[in-house]
Design an enzyme around this catalytic site. Structure first.
Site, PDB file in Angstrom:
ATOM      1  N   ASP A 274     -64.873  37.933  20.175  1.00  0.00           N
ATOM      2  CA  ASP A 274     -65.804  37.697  21.275  1.00  0.00           C
ATOM      3  C   ASP A 274     -66.633  36.450  20.936  1.00  0.00           C
ATOM      4  O   ASP A 274     -66.587  35.927  19.814  1.00  0.00           O
ATOM      5  CB  ASP A 274     -66.693  38.934  21.525  1.00  0.00           C
ATOM      6  CG  ASP A 274     -67.255  38.936  22.954  1.00  0.00           C
ATOM      7  OD1 ASP A 274     -67.235  37.882  23.618  1.00  0.00           O
ATOM      8  OD2 ASP A 274     -67.731  40.002  23.401  1.00  0.00           O
ATOM      9  N   GLU A 472     -74.898  41.837  30.135  1.00  0.00           N
ATOM     10  CA  GLU A 472     -74.934  42.085  28.689  1.00  0.00           C
ATOM     11  C   GLU A 472     -76.317  42.567  28.233  1.00  0.00           C
ATOM     12  O   GLU A 472     -76.983  43.330  28.948  1.00  0.00           O
ATOM     13  CB  GLU A 472     -74.444  40.838  27.945  1.00  0.00           C
ATOM     14  CG  GLU A 472     -73.024  40.456  28.419  1.00  0.00           C
ATOM     15  CD  GLU A 472     -72.349  39.390  27.609  1.00  0.00           C
ATOM     16  OE1 GLU A 472     -72.514  39.375  26.382  1.00  0.00           O
ATOM     17  OE2 GLU A 472     -71.619  38.573  28.207  1.00  0.00           O
TER      18      GLU A 472
HETATM   19  C1  BGC Z   1     -68.784  38.805  26.438  1.00  0.00           C
HETATM   20  C2  BGC Z   1     -67.314  38.967  26.765  1.00  0.00           C
HETATM   21  C3  BGC Z   1     -66.814  37.755  27.496  1.00  0.00           C
HETATM   22  C4  BGC Z   1     -67.111  36.528  26.688  1.00  0.00           C
HETATM   23  C5  BGC Z   1     -66.602  35.242  27.325  1.00  0.00           C
HETATM   24  C6  BGC Z   1     -69.108  37.472  25.825  1.00  0.00           C
HETATM   25  O1  BGC Z   1     -70.478  37.256  25.767  1.00  0.00           O
HETATM   26  O2  BGC Z   1     -69.173  39.848  25.578  1.00  0.00           O
HETATM   27  O3  BGC Z   1     -67.112  40.136  27.513  1.00  0.00           O
HETATM   28  O4  BGC Z   1     -65.441  37.881  27.749  1.00  0.00           O
HETATM   29  O5  BGC Z   1     -68.514  36.404  26.510  1.00  0.00           O
HETATM   30  O6  BGC Z   1     -67.372  34.825  28.380  1.00  0.00           O
END
Ligand code: BGC
Length: 609
Positions: A274, A472
């Site tokens: 991630d 998030e």
């Molecule tokens: C998230 C992921 C996402 C990634 C790319 C991260 O902050 O946890 O779910 O796919 O960013 O944007």
């Protein structure tokens, strides 16, 4: 196991190419940068295997044509062959997690929490097919979806990305969604990515990126089980999770990434980290790189740090702290996916038949989203059968989320944290517009308190309330200082504290304006239908009491029309809660818990019939 990866012809192509690659070229394949941080020249000079767009990161005017041009430029650079560089097609990744949500004019589907309430795996597969086409319209070939999180605490800012607190629903969707995206890996398909491996939805207090404390058996039952159908459907990539399991970060967890996922479960695609996920393994970035690679991560989402990542990984290989076998295994997996997906045989993005396709954001696609909205709504209360509404009634529409496409789409729509108002979401209808479409005499009150209304003028009011967008950790609800410090629960490494959405799940505290609007209208004797726009089951005791009827609409996306269809009875309610609706903030309760005493139990949902 994906049969295309196991195809002897593919295997041979992979081995042949691998045998011709230099160490720099191999490490480049393992590296993914963000579009703002790398040019097409960088892609060629550093042999980058992938580029991504983070949430909200878009080229030019954010139209499909801008995306196709951008993808084409990166692709072109990756395919220029000379003495220093081998032509290996770049794979471009985006978060198309509820439709191709980053792009202007895309069809935006309900977030996963709403889809969980539909209980309709076939619908999910069709949504994935439409999403694949809207991704292909931009010249892109990879989405970081579906999220298979089983969210166990509604304080988590990512609950809406989860289909259910119950692994059974998530498992019933995961295979079909992957099939919908990947199809037969032909021209209509994109590469899927199940995430976040693993235990993302199980963190204590629902803290994003936090600590999941569970026995191996419970981890398996709750959080690993939904991955099996996805793997059976041949999912080509898996993203590692930010969270820790019993004190150890997943990004450095060899048991979880290599022993369980790859060896025991037989995953044969590649694992991506991630966003900066390895940074939290330890404060020493050099060590972190080695830990991530040795745990079994194959491709690294190192949006900004990619040059340092490349140089650290080269040093590790030179010094023997990362073996050449591990590098070859990672690159073999990445190339296997690229060959299996047919990337080497595709024309450049500008010349692909789906690029800039007119079906992007089309009525046909929006119709699928509208159906999803209709099926996702959950009717919680309907005193005196106030619903369905009569189209001839004198209807007052109020509430801050009535005419707000940004709010009804939620986070991960055009911008990472979502948007407010109607300006940025093109096409589609707000809930108000949907109501007006079916009942042209309906009136919208933009006055939040609605106090100015003349009660005699209305038979009924629809008040649309709820959360504003978030994504998030910034969507977390954290109560108590200790919990705030635990943010990101960096067991090892730097503490990253994000400002949470709030400190209570109580809607009347989070958004007192909503109760204000409902009360102002109800006090005038107008029967009130409350429609809640939210990414989770917030505490609604007081709002519910004031309301005559109450509908949970989740984050319905761009097709607010679907809400109106059901309010007027053109289609019946169909949704059933895939999350328990609690009475109070704590303790968090899930289906099957001892002392289960919810406001509405898992599976609840009224209907007209
Ligand atoms: C998230 C992921 C996402 C990634 C790319 C991260 O902050 O946890 O779910 O796919 O960013 O944007």
């Amino acid at each position: 196991m994906n049969p295309s990866i196991q195809d002897p012809v593919v295997k041979k192509k992979v081995e042949d190419l691998l045998s011709r690659m230099s160490l720099d070229q191999k490490i480049g394949q393992m590296t993914q940068s963000e579009r703002m941080e790398c040019t097409p020249e960088d892609v060629k000079n550093y042999h980058l295997g992938s580029v991504l767009s983070g949430g909200g990161s878009a080229p030019g005017e954010n139209l499909t044509a801008d995306w196709v041009d951008m993808s084409d430029a990166y692709w072109g650079a990756s395919m220029e062959q000379d003495t220093n560089h081998l032509a290996i097609p770049l794979i471009y990744g985006v978060d198309a997690i509820h439709g191709n949500n980053n792009i202007r004019g895309a069809t935006v589907f309900p977030h996963n929490i709403g889809l969980g309430a539909t209980n309709d795996p076939g619908l999910l597969e069709r949504i994935a097919q439409v999403t694949a086409k809207e991704i292909l319209a931009t010249g892109v070939e990879w989405t970081f979806a579906p999220t298979l999180a089983v969210a166990r605490d509604n304080h988590w800012g990512r609950v809406y990305e989860s289909y259910s607190e119950d692994p059974a629903i998530v498992s019933s969707y995961s295979g079909g969604f992957v099939r919908g995206l990947q199809g037969d890996l032909g021209t209509d398909s994109v590469v899927g990515c199940v995430k976040h491996w693993v235990g993302d939805g199980g963190t204590s207090n629902g803290i994003d990126q936090g600590e999941t404390t569970l026995s191996r058996a419970e981890l398996e039952r709750l959080h690993i089980s939904p991955y099996y159908p996805a793997l059976e459907a041949g999912v080509l990539t898996v993203m590692v999770s930010f969270n820790s399991w019993n004190g150890n970060k997943c990004h450095g967890h060899k048991v979880l990434v290599t022993d369980v996922l790859k060896d025991k479960m037989g995953f044969d695609g590649y694992v991506i980290s991630d966003w900066d996920g390895i940074d939290y393994l330890t404060e020493d970035y050099y060590q972190a790189v080695g830990m991530g690679v040795n745990a079994g991560v194959d491709m690294f989402m190192v949006p900004e740090n990619w040059k340092t990542f490349i140089s650290h990984l080269s040093s590790h290989v030179r010094l023997g702290t990362v073996s050449m076998d591990r590098i070859d295994d990672a690159v073999r997996r990445i190339l296997s996916v690229k060959f299996a997906y047919g990337l080497f045989d595709k024309p450049r993005p500008a010349e692909r038949s789906w690029s800039n396709h007119q079906s992007f954001g089309s009525d046909e696609h929006r119709q699928v989203a509208r159906e999803a909205v209709q099926k996702s709504l959950v009717l919680l209360k309907n005193q005196g059968n106030l619903l369905p509404l009569n189209k001839g009634s004198r209807i007052l529409v109020a509430g801050k989320n009535a005419d707000n496409l940004g709010h009804q789409c939620g986070g991960f729509t055009v911008a990472w944290q979502g948007t407010s108002g109607n300006e940025f979401i093109e096409g589609g209808t707000s809930i108000w517009e949907g109501i007006r479409g079916l009942s042209p005499t309906a009136v919208l009150s933009r006055d939040a308190s609605a106090a100015m209304t003349n009660p005699q003028d209305y038979d009924v009011a629809v008040v649309v309330i709820g959360e504003r967008p978030y994504a998030e950790g910034m969507g977390d609800i954290r109560s108590g200082d200790d919990v705030i410090i635990e943010a990101g629960s960096q067991i090892k490494g730097a503490l990253k504290v994000l400002e949470p959405y709030g400190h209570t799940l109580e809607l009347a505290d989070l958004h007192p304006e909503d109760l204000g609007t409902i009360t102002a209208i109800a006090e005038q004797g107008i029967p009130t239908v409350v429609v809640l726009v939210s990414g989770r089951t917030v505490i609604i005791n007081r709002e519910l009491e004031e309301a005559t009827a109450f509908v949970a609409a989740w984050l319905p996306g761009s097709e607010g029309q679907g809400v109106a269809d059901v309010l007027f009875g053109d289609t019946d309610f169909h949704g059933k809660l895939s999350f328990t609706w609690p009475k109070q903030t704590r303790p968090t309760i899930n289906k099957g818990d001892e002392n289960y005493d919810p406001l509405f139990p898992y599976g609840f949902g009224l209907s007209y019939s």
